[in-house]
Design an enzyme around this catalytic site. Sequence first.
Site, PDB file in Angstrom:
ATOM      1  N   PHE A   1       0.862  -1.177   0.000  1.00  0.00           N
ATOM      2  CA  PHE A   1       0.000   0.000   0.000  1.00  0.00           C
ATOM      3  C   PHE A   1       0.896   1.223   0.000  1.00  0.00           C
ATOM      4  O   PHE A   1       1.566   1.523   0.987  1.00  0.00           O
ATOM      5  CB  PHE A   1      -0.941   0.053   1.208  1.00  0.00           C
ATOM      6  CG  PHE A   1      -1.867   1.236   1.132  1.00  0.00           C
ATOM      7  CD1 PHE A   1      -3.054   1.157   0.424  1.00  0.00           C
ATOM      8  CD2 PHE A   1      -1.533   2.440   1.717  1.00  0.00           C
ATOM      9  CE1 PHE A   1      -3.896   2.260   0.312  1.00  0.00           C
ATOM     10  CE2 PHE A   1      -2.365   3.544   1.618  1.00  0.00           C
ATOM     11  CZ  PHE A   1      -3.546   3.456   0.914  1.00  0.00           C
TER      12      PHE A   1
ATOM     13  N   LYS B   1       3.085  11.379   6.828  1.00  0.00           N
ATOM     14  CA  LYS B   1       2.297  11.183   8.040  1.00  0.00           C
ATOM     15  C   LYS B   1       2.890  11.888   9.254  1.00  0.00           C
ATOM     16  O   LYS B   1       2.646  13.061   9.467  1.00  0.00           O
ATOM     17  CB  LYS B   1       2.069   9.698   8.286  1.00  0.00           C
ATOM     18  CG  LYS B   1       1.199   9.054   7.200  1.00  0.00           C
ATOM     19  CD  LYS B   1       0.662   7.721   7.613  1.00  0.00           C
ATOM     20  CE  LYS B   1      -0.099   7.040   6.469  1.00  0.00           C
ATOM     21  NZ  LYS B   1      -1.304   7.755   6.054  1.00  0.00           N
TER      22      LYS B   1
ATOM     23  N   ASP C   1       9.649   2.932   1.538  1.00  0.00           N
ATOM     24  CA  ASP C   1       8.457   3.707   1.884  1.00  0.00           C
ATOM     25  C   ASP C   1       8.261   3.589   3.390  1.00  0.00           C
ATOM     26  O   ASP C   1       7.709   2.608   3.892  1.00  0.00           O
ATOM     27  CB  ASP C   1       7.250   3.164   1.122  1.00  0.00           C
ATOM     28  CG  ASP C   1       5.960   3.913   1.452  1.00  0.00           C
ATOM     29  OD1 ASP C   1       5.941   4.658   2.463  1.00  0.00           O
ATOM     30  OD2 ASP C   1       4.965   3.745   0.724  1.00  0.00           O
TER      31      ASP C   1
END
Length: 396
Positions: free
Chosen positions: A134, A248, A219
Site C-alpha cells: 500500500f 504522516k 516507503d
Amino acid sequence: MARAEAHSAHNYHPLPVVISSAEGAWVTDVEGRRYLDMLAGYSALNFGHANPRLIAAAKAQLDRVTLTSRAFHHDKFAAFCAELAELCGMEMVLPMNTGAEAVETAVKTARKWGYRVKGVPDGKANIVVAADNFHGRTTTIVSFSTDPEARADFGPYTPGFTVVPYGDLAALEAAVDDDTVAVLIEPIQGEAGVLVPPPGYLSGVRALTTARNVLFIADEIQSGLGRTGRTFACDHEAVVPDMYVLGKALGGGVVPVSAVVSSREVLGVFRPGEHGSTFGGNPLACAVGLEVLAMLRTGEYQRRAAELGEHLHRELNLLTATGTVTAVRGRGLWAGVDIAPGLGTGRAVSERLMTQGVLVKDTHGATIRLAPPLVISQEDLDWALDRLREVLGAAA
C-alpha cells in the site's frame, strides 16, 4: 453522520463516532464521550493529538507567513531540508504534501535517474514492488496494487512495474533486470496487516540493489519516525536505503507534510521546472516539520515505542493461548492482530471496542491494527488491552 453520508462520496468506511476535540492519546466526541485513540491517524499522530510543542510551532508560524509557493524562498525551508537530510543520513530533500505525492515523486525520481544516470533506454524503466503493498491511491500507484478494492475500475493502468511476493528475495532477484531502476518496498507492510518481513530480507534487498545498480526505495510513511522503536524501520537491520519516502508523522498530525530524501546523485537529476508542488515545503509545514525533527533527535519517542511496544506485544501474544487471536505481528507500538474465526470480523471487533471507549481500525477482514500515539502511558495502554480482552471474551 447522516449529513456526511448525504453529501460526501464514499471512500473510507469510518466507525460511527464523531470526534470534536482531542488531546494526547484521547479524543472526545460531540456528546462528550472520551475514547482512547489506538490508531493515531495511521501513524500521522505519533506525537499525540494537540502536542503542545507542535501546536505552538504552528501558531507562531501562522502569525508570520503560511505560503509563498516555491516561486520564492522562505526562511524555514533551508533549515527543514538540511535537518531532515541529516536525520536520514542523506544529502537532499524534496518536500511534498501527502504520502501519495511523495511516492509519485519517488517513482519519477527513480525513472529519471534510470535514464540520466544508469543509462536505461527511454521508456523502458521498470520498478519492482511487493505484492500486498500500500503506497497510496493515485492512478499510477494503484496500477501496481494487488488489492482489488484499491485497483478495480481505475484502469487503464500505468505500465513499468513488476510485482513479486513480499519477503521473497529469490523472486526479487529473478525480477531485477538491466532495465530495473528501483525496488520500492515498505520495510513493514502496514495496510496488509502489519507484516514484518523475515529476518535478513531488508539487508538482502540492500545487497541485491547495490550489486545490480538499482535504487532501494524504502516507503517509511507509516513505519518511519519512531513508530517501530527506531527512527526508521530499516534501522532494525542496520540498512540505509538509497531513498526514504516519508510522510504522516512528519507533519505531526497538524499539517500534511511529506518528503523524498536521498543523495545528491539521485535527487540532483531534477532541473528547475521538471517537478513541483505549490504547497510542498510551505512555511507552515516546515515550521511544524522542524519541531518534529527536534523531538525525534531526543530519541525519547523511539525509546517509548520500543519499551511500550515490547509490553504491547508480550500481552497480545498471550491472547493467542486463549484461542481468541490466531496471530500477532508487528514491531514497536504497531501490531496487526488476527481475530479467531467465530468471534466476528475485524470491523465487528472494532465496533465493539468503540462501545468500550477504544478506537482501532480493521483491515483485510479478520485483522485489527493497533498503533497508539507514542505518547500513550502504559496505564492507558493496559486499559485498552483489558477492553480488547473483554470484547474477545478472554478476560481473566
